[in-house]
Design a protein around this motif. Structure first.
Motif, PDB file in Angstrom:
ATOM      1  N   GLY A 421      30.786  -7.424  30.977  1.00  0.00           N
ATOM      2  CA  GLY A 421      30.344  -6.033  31.101  1.00  0.00           C
ATOM      3  C   GLY A 421      30.482  -5.498  32.504  1.00  0.00           C
ATOM      4  N   PHE A 422      30.662  -6.400  33.482  1.00  0.00           N
ATOM      5  CA  PHE A 422      30.815  -5.974  34.870  1.00  0.00           C
ATOM      6  C   PHE A 422      32.256  -5.600  35.185  1.00  0.00           C
ATOM      7  CE2 PHE A 422      30.326  -6.577  39.558  1.00  0.00           C
ATOM      8  CZ  PHE A 422      29.242  -5.726  39.720  1.00  0.00           C
ATOM      9  N   LEU A 423      33.190  -5.932  34.303  1.00  0.00           N
ATOM     10  CA  LEU A 423      34.580  -5.536  34.494  1.00  0.00           C
ATOM     11  C   LEU A 423      34.730  -4.027  34.335  1.00  0.00           C
ATOM     12  CD1 LEU A 423      36.472  -8.277  32.446  1.00  0.00           C
ATOM     13  CD2 LEU A 423      36.602  -7.944  34.934  1.00  0.00           C
ATOM     14  N   LYS A 424      35.575  -3.449  35.144  1.00  0.00           N
ATOM     15  CA  LYS A 424      35.858  -2.023  34.980  1.00  0.00           C
ATOM     16  C   LYS A 424      36.463  -1.755  33.608  1.00  0.00           C
ATOM     17  CE  LYS A 424      38.031   1.902  37.352  1.00  0.00           C
ATOM     18  NZ  LYS A 424      36.765   2.589  37.642  1.00  0.00           N
ATOM     19  N   ALA A 425      37.250  -2.712  33.104  1.00  0.00           N
ATOM     20  CA  ALA A 425      37.897  -2.549  31.807  1.00  0.00           C
ATOM     21  C   ALA A 425      36.900  -2.521  30.654  1.00  0.00           C
ATOM     22  CB  ALA A 425      38.910  -3.673  31.574  1.00  0.00           C
ATOM     23  N   ALA A 426      35.661  -2.971  30.895  1.00  0.00           N
ATOM     24  CA  ALA A 426      34.627  -2.888  29.858  1.00  0.00           C
ATOM     25  C   ALA A 426      34.233  -1.436  29.610  1.00  0.00           C
ATOM     26  CB  ALA A 426      33.406  -3.704  30.262  1.00  0.00           C
ATOM     27  N   GLY A 427      34.308  -0.611  30.662  1.00  0.00           N
ATOM     28  CA  GLY A 427      34.056   0.819  30.513  1.00  0.00           C
ATOM     29  C   GLY A 427      32.621   1.249  30.701  1.00  0.00           C
ATOM     30  N   ILE A 428      31.721   0.313  31.008  1.00  0.00           N
ATOM     31  CA  ILE A 428      30.305   0.688  31.095  1.00  0.00           C
ATOM     32  C   ILE A 428      29.906   1.092  32.506  1.00  0.00           C
ATOM     33  CG2 ILE A 428      27.933  -0.082  30.673  1.00  0.00           C
ATOM     34  CD1 ILE A 428      28.964  -1.960  28.560  1.00  0.00           C
ATOM     35  N   GLY A 429      30.493   0.460  33.521  1.00  0.00           N
ATOM     36  CA  GLY A 429      30.119   0.769  34.901  1.00  0.00           C
ATOM     37  C   GLY A 429      30.341   2.230  35.257  1.00  0.00           C
ATOM     38  N   ASP A 430      31.477   2.770  34.867  1.00  0.00           N
ATOM     39  CA  ASP A 430      31.757   4.180  35.157  1.00  0.00           C
ATOM     40  C   ASP A 430      30.783   5.094  34.417  1.00  0.00           C
ATOM     41  OD1 ASP A 430      33.840   3.559  36.844  1.00  0.00           O
ATOM     42  OD2 ASP A 430      35.393   3.752  35.309  1.00  0.00           O
ATOM     43  N   LEU A 431      30.413   4.701  33.188  1.00  0.00           N
ATOM     44  CA  LEU A 431      29.431   5.487  32.433  1.00  0.00           C
ATOM     45  C   LEU A 431      28.098   5.534  33.179  1.00  0.00           C
ATOM     46  CD1 LEU A 431      29.980   4.217  28.773  1.00  0.00           C
ATOM     47  CD2 LEU A 431      30.433   6.522  29.609  1.00  0.00           C
ATOM     48  N   ARG A 432      27.695   4.381  33.690  1.00  0.00           N
ATOM     49  CA  ARG A 432      26.428   4.304  34.418  1.00  0.00           C
ATOM     50  C   ARG A 432      26.440   5.237  35.625  1.00  0.00           C
ATOM     51  NH1 ARG A 432      25.117  -1.556  36.566  1.00  0.00           N
ATOM     52  NH2 ARG A 432      26.966  -1.052  37.809  1.00  0.00           N
ATOM     53  N   ASN A 433      27.523   5.217  36.375  1.00  0.00           N
ATOM     54  CA  ASN A 433      27.606   6.058  37.564  1.00  0.00           C
ATOM     55  C   ASN A 433      27.709   7.540  37.206  1.00  0.00           C
ATOM     56  OD1 ASN A 433      27.484   3.764  39.098  1.00  0.00           O
ATOM     57  ND2 ASN A 433      29.673   3.652  39.496  1.00  0.00           N
ATOM     58  N   SER A 434      28.427   7.842  36.135  1.00  0.00           N
ATOM     59  CA  SER A 434      28.556   9.245  35.719  1.00  0.00           C
ATOM     60  C   SER A 434      27.216   9.791  35.254  1.00  0.00           C
ATOM     61  CB  SER A 434      29.590   9.370  34.596  1.00  0.00           C
ATOM     62  OG  SER A 434      30.885   9.021  35.050  1.00  0.00           O
ATOM     63  N   ASN A 435      26.470   9.005  34.472  1.00  0.00           N
ATOM     64  CA  ASN A 435      25.178   9.479  33.973  1.00  0.00           C
ATOM     65  C   ASN A 435      24.152   9.592  35.091  1.00  0.00           C
ATOM     66  OD1 ASN A 435      23.287  10.015  31.581  1.00  0.00           O
ATOM     67  ND2 ASN A 435      22.241   8.359  32.639  1.00  0.00           N
ATOM     68  N   ASP A 436      24.333   8.836  36.151  1.00  0.00           N
ATOM     69  CA  ASP A 436      23.380   8.861  37.257  1.00  0.00           C
ATOM     70  C   ASP A 436      23.179  10.282  37.771  1.00  0.00           C
ATOM     71  OD1 ASP A 436      21.607   7.455  38.834  1.00  0.00           O
ATOM     72  OD2 ASP A 436      23.057   7.065  40.419  1.00  0.00           O
ATOM     73  N   ALA A 437      24.248  11.054  37.789  1.00  0.00           N
ATOM     74  CA  ALA A 437      24.150  12.434  38.274  1.00  0.00           C
ATOM     75  C   ALA A 437      23.275  13.290  37.367  1.00  0.00           C
ATOM     76  CB  ALA A 437      25.544  13.053  38.379  1.00  0.00           C
ATOM     77  N   ASN A 438      23.169  12.923  36.082  1.00  0.00           N
ATOM     78  CA  ASN A 438      22.359  13.705  35.154  1.00  0.00           C
ATOM     79  C   ASN A 438      20.881  13.701  35.522  1.00  0.00           C
ATOM     80  OD1 ASN A 438      24.534  14.417  33.559  1.00  0.00           O
ATOM     81  ND2 ASN A 438      24.282  12.717  32.136  1.00  0.00           N
ATOM     82  N   VAL A 644      37.797  -2.620  26.570  1.00  0.00           N
ATOM     83  CA  VAL A 644      38.305  -3.879  26.008  1.00  0.00           C
ATOM     84  C   VAL A 644      37.239  -4.579  25.178  1.00  0.00           C
ATOM     85  CG1 VAL A 644      39.979  -4.217  27.859  1.00  0.00           C
ATOM     86  CG2 VAL A 644      37.689  -5.216  28.077  1.00  0.00           C
ATOM     87  N   LEU A 645      35.971  -4.226  25.396  1.00  0.00           N
ATOM     88  CA  LEU A 645      34.882  -4.897  24.678  1.00  0.00           C
ATOM     89  C   LEU A 645      34.450  -4.159  23.421  1.00  0.00           C
ATOM     90  CD1 LEU A 645      32.478  -5.958  27.599  1.00  0.00           C
ATOM     91  CD2 LEU A 645      34.483  -7.146  26.689  1.00  0.00           C
ATOM     92  N   GLY A 646      34.757  -2.867  23.304  1.00  0.00           N
ATOM     93  CA  GLY A 646      34.152  -2.077  22.236  1.00  0.00           C
ATOM     94  C   GLY A 646      35.106  -1.479  21.239  1.00  0.00           C
ATOM     95  N   SER A 647      36.368  -1.889  21.258  1.00  0.00           N
ATOM     96  CA  SER A 647      37.337  -1.307  20.328  1.00  0.00           C
ATOM     97  C   SER A 647      36.904  -1.528  18.881  1.00  0.00           C
ATOM     98  CB  SER A 647      38.710  -1.933  20.565  1.00  0.00           C
ATOM     99  OG  SER A 647      39.655  -1.401  19.669  1.00  0.00           O
ATOM    100  N   SER A 648      37.269  -0.601  18.009  1.00  0.00           N
ATOM    101  CA  SER A 648      36.826  -0.648  16.615  1.00  0.00           C
ATOM    102  C   SER A 648      37.366  -1.853  15.865  1.00  0.00           C
ATOM    103  CB  SER A 648      37.241   0.639  15.891  1.00  0.00           C
ATOM    104  OG  SER A 648      38.656   0.788  15.900  1.00  0.00           O
TER     105      SER A 648
END
Length: 688
Positions: A421-438, A644-648
């Motif tokens: 989950g710490f990989l950028k390719a997992a896609g969660i880190g960017d979500l965390r940083n983007s939501n931080d602004a909210n 890479v972790l959440g594909s259908s």
């Protein structure tokens, strides 16, 4: 038609749970979204897939390249809107759908488009008059690039404290813009950093030496053909941020910078050529409030953006949990981590929260846009002032609560995916940083949510008189029965009893009424004891007015969820949605309100606390086999998910292998390899 559009997922590891689901995920998706919106979502994706700028990859980008792609995406999005593919007015339910999907696909450019192009346009439309129509035309065709400048380095939420000035010069018929010092510099304006050629700037209007309060001016910033700043304007970029770096947030200062008199947006107040100030709103406080009214749109949208981020993170983490196996009852068999009670407790309550808040957004965002349309089409509608006030109160509470709730959900998703989950390719880190602004923009959460409490406390005198309370959106109508509600107490004795919607709604109504009573009584005592009203309100927030606002918004979330559940097409969908309802309600009691329930005498002894814990564990277990189907019903398409972790298809390890081997660094030798191999030479040079 929509059932045909919803194709079966490719066979894979997630079939184990998909076959266990107690309901048909396609039916739930159609129920939540409607056939029209399912088709609409696919239409957006098909359109965006044509553009290379929207084809995401995991290779690193430079700061400048991030900005370039975001700017191009923003222009593409504008062109698509111009071609009416995203024309949302015929069906306002498309608004939350489109906003959620776009921030899931490309948050930087979507927010850039929203806070620059859309916010600039809406400001000119709502605060300007016919003399500003050319600005609307030029903005629509791309001749000018607008942005919105309110916040200053030294003042954000306290808009009345803004220090940028616009002084009218009767001789030249111009306004002279000035920034007294760096603390008065406009800042954080999206689009101002590099692209904007004109800004909607809020400044203190000065006429004949008298301050007339905050007004909005259209201020040219850069030459639209060269993007070179005009003399008298100091403008630049805020620099690299922890997220959303595709948005060029900027600062600006003015030194005796002149703009035409006509550039004042004059619906709320105007200055004649001779220097006379005229306004249809004589009360300066009401005029100030009216000038900032369009900020509610941002708060409503941010609530929806936050849940969009949360849904994306939960889709990744829960699908990963259905594939990832660790340990087991014997050495031969490992089990998916979704089977573990601790993992269910980590993720499934957050899934319940995301679904409940998503249902709320699908109601509230269209309701807000209906209000905005009515203010234009039916400005004499007598219900508009009260509707506007109630919407402001709700948006001031739901934006903080959604931001905080999804912040916690996204962080838990990151951790629940372990090292991968710490990989950028997992896609969660960017979500965390983007939501931080909210949690900050459009009103810092802890300050903003006080607006909700202030609105609610105005009803207390009516409660004391046993008067009827009625609000346009009916969110506070139950306060009519506050005195009766306060005489109730906890009477459930089983998990089934606590999970009953009637019991849970009654508990939340009691919490709101109890906190309203306590908050108002404490405020009254403080003022009687001589405390200044400013400090009396300020010292009444923690555990009281703030929790009052949270409980009120949670009650509204739950009320809307129940209304939707009543319309569910079959028993299986009703059952799973009722479990979602109960889990969100009960977990929120544990997180926020246990102390209030015991302090106010609603419950005594250990029973309530024990039932809350037992119910959470049971509901998580009951929802475990449905978790994959639930995320399937609300998940963005793989194109938007980009993980890479959440594909259908659930092919986690194949996608991980591809991402690692094709990484820019995966199989390469560093450009500085000689520095590491020629150790003696390197050490000698460093000593010299």
């Amino acid at each position: 038609m929509a059932m045909k559009l919803l194709k079966d997922f490719k066979p894979g590891p997630l079939d184990f749970y998909r076959k266990k689901a107690s309901f048909d995920w396609k039916k739930l998706k159609i129920f939540l979204d409607t056939e029209e919106l399912v088709d609409f979502q696919d239409e957006i994706v098909r359109e965006l897939e044509q553009y290379p700028e929207y084809r995401n990859h995991f290779f690193p980008k430079t700061f400048d390249e991030t900005r370039r792609i975001s700017s191009k995406q923003s222009r593409i999005y504008n062109n698509i809107n111009s071609l009416t593919m995203l024309n949302l007015l015929p069906n306002l339910r498309k608004v939350p759908m489109a906003n959620r999907l776009m921030v899931q696909i490309a948050p930087d450019s979507t927010i850039k488009y929203s806070v620059s192009y859309l916010l600039f346009l809406s400001t000119v439309e709502s605060m300007g008059t016919n003399r500003h129509s050319q600005f609307l035309t030029d903005s629509a065709d791309g001749t000018i690039n607008g942005c919105f400048c309110l916040t200053e380095i030294g003042h954000g939420t306290n808009t009345k404290g803004m220090r940028t000035t616009a002084t009218y010069d009767e001789k030249s018929k111009e306004f002279i813009m000035n920034s007294p010092d760096f603390e008065a510099a406009k800042c954080w304006a999206g689009g101002l950093g590099q692209n904007a050629s004109i800004a909607a700037v809020f400044a203190q209007l000065i006429v004949k030496g008298q301050k007339k309060g905050l007004h909005c001016f259209l201020v040219p910033i850069r030459d639209p053909k060269t993007l070179i700043p005009y003399p008298g304007v100091i403008v630049g970029d805020m620099g690299e941020k922890i997220g959303l770096n595709g948005i060029d947030n900027g600062f600006a200062m003015f030194k005796n910078y002149r703009i035409p008199r006509e550039n004042l947006l004059n619906k709320m107040g105007d200055v004649t050529e001779s220097g006379e100030y005229v306004t249809p709103i004589k009360d300066p406080n009401k005029r100030h409030g009216a000038s900032l009214g369009n900020l509610s749109s941002g708060r409503v949208n941010i609530t929806n953006m936050a849940v969009g981020y949360g849904i994306k993170a939960l889709t990744i983490a829960i699908r990963y949990a259905g594939v990832r196996k660790q340990f087991g009852p014997n050495e031969k068999e490992e089990v998916p981590i979704l089977e573990y009670q601790t993992h269910q407790h980590r993720l499934i309550p957050h899934l319940a929260a995301a679904i409940v808040i998503r249902v709320f957004c699908d109601y509230f965002q269209p309701a807000f846009y209906e209000f905005m349309v009515d203010t234009i089409m039916n400005p004499k509608d007598k219900s508009l002032p009260d509707r506007g006030i109630e919407i402001h109160a709700i948006s001031s509470g739901c934006k903080p609560l959604a931001g905080w709730t999804m912040r916690d959900a996204i962080q838990e998703c990151r951790e629940a995916c372990g090292g991968h989950g710490f990989l950028k390719a997992a896609g969660i880190g960017d979500l965390r940083n983007s939501n931080d602004a909210n949690c900050t923009y459009e009103g810092e959460n802890h300050v903003l949510i006080q607006q909700t409490g202030n609105w609610l406390m105005k009803f207390w005198p009516l409660v004391q008189k046993n008067a009827e309370i009625s609000t346009p959106l009916k969110t506070a109508n139950f306060l009519t029965h506050a005195n009766k509600i306060l005489r109730t107490s906890f009477n459930a004795t089983t998990i089934e009893g606590l999970c009953s919607p009637e019991v849970l709604i009654n508990i939340y109504q009691w919490i709101v009424c109890s906190l309203l009573k306590e908050s108002c009584e404490r405020l009254e005592i403080s003022i009687k004891d001589g405390t200044d009203s400013f400090w009396a309100k300020n010292n009444n927030q923690v555990y009281f007015a703030k929790n009052l606002s949270i409980a009120f918004i949670q009650h509204f979330f739950l009320d809307r969820m129940l209304e939707v559940i009543k319309e569910a097409p079959d028993e299986n969908i009703r059952r799973v949605l009722l479990r979602i309802f109960s889990l969100y309600a009960i977990k929120s009691l544990e997180n926020y309100h246990l102390a209030t329930l015991y302090r106010g005498g609603f419950a005594n002894g250990p029973l309530l606390s024990q039932l809350i814990q037992d119910s959470i564990i049971k509901l998580c277990a009951d929802l475990k086999d449905d978790a994959i189907a639930l995320v399937d019903a609300i998940a963005p398409p793989d194109f938007a998910l980009n993980s890479v972790l959440g594909s259908s298809d659930g092919q986690v390890y194949q996608r991980l292998e591809s991402a690692i081997l094709h990484s820019s660094y995966g199989m390469s030798r560093p450009s500085w390899w000689k520095e590491m191999t020629d150790i003696e030479d390197s050490v000698l040079k460093s000593k010299l």
